[in-house]
Design an enzyme around this catalytic site. Structure first.
Site, PDB file in Angstrom:
ATOM      1  N   GLY A  21       0.706  -1.221   0.173  1.00  0.00           N
ATOM      2  CA  GLY A  21      -0.159  -0.184   0.046  1.00  0.00           C
ATOM      3  C   GLY A  21       0.818   1.248   0.048  1.00  0.00           C
TER       4      GLY A  21
ATOM      5  CG  MET B 159       5.477   5.872   1.052  1.00  0.00           C
ATOM      6  SD  MET B 159       6.468   7.236   0.506  1.00  0.00           S
ATOM      7  CE  MET B 159       7.059   7.914   1.821  1.00  0.00           C
TER       8      MET B 159
ATOM      9  CB  SER C  67      -0.911   2.584   4.087  1.00  0.00           C
ATOM     10  OG  SER C  67       0.010   1.800   3.817  1.00  0.00           O
TER      11      SER C  67
ATOM     12  CE  LYS D  34       4.385   0.458   2.723  1.00  0.00           C
ATOM     13  NZ  LYS D  34       3.788   1.464   2.914  1.00  0.00           N
ATOM     14  CB  SER D  35       6.572   0.469   9.282  1.00  0.00           C
ATOM     15  OG  SER D  35       7.508   0.539   8.055  1.00  0.00           O
TER      16      SER D  35
ATOM     17  CD  GLU E 253      10.289   1.538   3.666  1.00  0.00           C
ATOM     18  OE1 GLU E 253      10.011   1.893   2.672  1.00  0.00           O
ATOM     19  OE2 GLU E 253       9.713   2.077   4.693  1.00  0.00           O
TER      20      GLU E 253
ATOM     21  CD  GLN F 233       9.471   0.512  -0.620  1.00  0.00           C
ATOM     22  OE1 GLN F 233       9.086  -0.503  -0.190  1.00  0.00           O
ATOM     23  NE2 GLN F 233       9.959   1.591  -0.186  1.00  0.00           N
TER      24      GLN F 233
ATOM     25  CB  CYS G 188      -5.712  14.438  -4.434  1.00  0.00           C
ATOM     26  SG  CYS G 188      -7.343  14.823  -3.807  1.00  0.00           S
TER      27      CYS G 188
HETATM   28  P1  ADP Z   1       4.196   2.941   6.186  1.00  0.00           P
HETATM   29  O1  ADP Z   1       5.043   1.722   6.530  1.00  0.00           O
HETATM   30  O2  ADP Z   1       2.952   2.401   5.389  1.00  0.00           O
HETATM   31  O3  ADP Z   1       4.620   4.242   5.469  1.00  0.00           O
HETATM   32  P2  ADP Z   1       3.760   3.579   8.986  1.00  0.00           P
HETATM   33  O4  ADP Z   1       3.476   2.226   9.591  1.00  0.00           O
HETATM   34  O5  ADP Z   1       5.442   3.790   9.154  1.00  0.00           O
HETATM   35  O6  ADP Z   1       3.470   3.546   7.429  1.00  0.00           O
HETATM   36  O7  ADP Z   1       2.979   4.561   9.625  1.00  0.00           O
HETATM   37  C1  ADP Z   1       1.806   4.773   9.909  1.00  0.00           C
HETATM   38  C2  ADP Z   1       1.238   5.778  10.743  1.00  0.00           C
HETATM   39  O8  ADP Z   1       1.631   7.246   9.902  1.00  0.00           O
HETATM   40  C3  ADP Z   1      -0.176   6.064  11.020  1.00  0.00           C
HETATM   41  O9  ADP Z   1      -0.531   5.159  12.132  1.00  0.00           O
HETATM   42  C4  ADP Z   1      -0.445   7.271  11.312  1.00  0.00           C
HETATM   43  O10 ADP Z   1       0.098   7.947  12.671  1.00  0.00           O
HETATM   44  C5  ADP Z   1       0.707   8.223  10.393  1.00  0.00           C
HETATM   45  N1  ADP Z   1       0.526   9.047   9.362  1.00  0.00           N
HETATM   46  C6  ADP Z   1       0.728  10.255   8.899  1.00  0.00           C
HETATM   47  N2  ADP Z   1       0.201  10.895   7.816  1.00  0.00           N
HETATM   48  C7  ADP Z   1      -0.987   9.848   7.484  1.00  0.00           C
HETATM   49  C8  ADP Z   1      -1.856   9.889   6.454  1.00  0.00           C
HETATM   50  N3  ADP Z   1      -1.880  10.614   5.427  1.00  0.00           N
HETATM   51  N4  ADP Z   1      -2.872   9.065   6.438  1.00  0.00           N
HETATM   52  C9  ADP Z   1      -2.730   7.798   7.558  1.00  0.00           C
HETATM   53  N5  ADP Z   1      -1.570   7.749   8.614  1.00  0.00           N
HETATM   54  C10 ADP Z   1      -0.807   8.760   8.618  1.00  0.00           C
HETATM   55 ZN    ZN Z   2      -7.839  13.097  -2.425  1.00  0.00          ZN
END
Ligand code: ADP
Ligand code: ZN
Length: 206
Positions: free
Chosen positions: A15, A17, A19, A21-22, A90, A92, A187
């Site tokens: 998914g 960034m 979202s 995942k980590s 990470e 990708q 967007c």
């Molecule tokens: P990923 O590994 O997918 O980049 P992370 O697990 O690092 O995601 O971070 C998820 C966290 O990021 C969410 O729990 C929330 O606190 C924060 N966050 C910051 N911006 C957003 C956004 N636009 N939508 C959802 N969560 C966000």
């Molecule tokens: Zn939008």
């Protein structure tokens, strides 16, 4: 080699960034540790956000220990003979060899948890993630919140000095002035320099 000693499989968390995942990878790792499984965590060395390179970090700041790798073969070399769960964050940024490594580990009985974003900043498939999605037993595609409209976000918006980055930029850009936002399809903005339309936003609506 007696990896796993049980049925292995591959699960992919993908998914946009932000979202989660980590966070989800860390949750699965923590639960595996509670279950007293022998766990190893790897991550691409290109992700050094927040707490330093020896950890997986989420955007909310929580961390777990992880071994940074620059090539997929380093995972094959570093994995312990008694590993039961191998997590890779990470993904990708890693080479296509990570597909072979993940398959090999799963064939050896290891539960393989892979997290990575499925699209680059242009909205195109990113590195080895599409192949990993195809061979995985389990796939979870997460969404963030679009920072523009508040709908569910699926796209990585690259910004340079606050403006949408042109499609012609490199897929992987480390240490530049760029930043990223989560946005929905509507967007998401990817201007194209080649078409002489730097100021015109290219989207399926035009
Ligand atoms: P990923 O590994 O997918 O980049 P992370 O697990 O690092 O995601 O971070 C998820 C966290 O990021 C969410 O729990 C929330 O606190 C924060 N966050 C910051 N911006 C957003 C956004 N636009 N939508 C959802 N969560 C966000
Ligand atoms: Zn939008």
């Amino acid at each position: 080699m007696y990896l796993g000693q049980q049925d292995g499989w591959i699960e992919v968390v993908t998914g946009v960034m932000f979202s989660g995942k980590s966070e989800e990878l860390m949750r699965r790792v923590r639960r595996a540790l509670i279950a007293r499984r022998r766990v190893q965590v790897f991550k691409s060395h290109l992700d050094d956000r927040y707490a330093g390179v020896e950890t997986v970090s989420s955007h909310d700041g929580s961390t777990i220990q992880a071994v940074p790798v620059s090539r997929s073969v380093e995972i094959a070399e570093a994995v312990r003979r008694d590993a039961q769960v191998v997590a890779i964050d990470e993904a990708q940024f890693l080479d296509e060899g990570v597909v072979t490594v993940a398959n090999w580990l799963a064939d050896c009985g290891v539960r393989v948890i892979v997290a990575g974003t499925d699209m680059d900043f242009r909205g195109e498939p990113f590195g080895p993630i599409p192949s990993l999605l195809a061979i995985a037993e389990k796939v979870d595609k997460l969404h963030a919140i679009c920072v523009v409209c508040g709908d569910l976000a699926s796209r990585n918006q690259r910004l340079i000095d606050g403006r949408p980055a042109p499609a012609e930029g490199p897929t992987i850009q480390v240490g530049g002035s760029e930043s990223y936002e989560a946005r929905c399809r509507t967007c998401h903005e990817v201007p194209s320099v080649d078409r002489g339309q730097t100021e015109i936003l290219i989207s399926k609506r035009l």
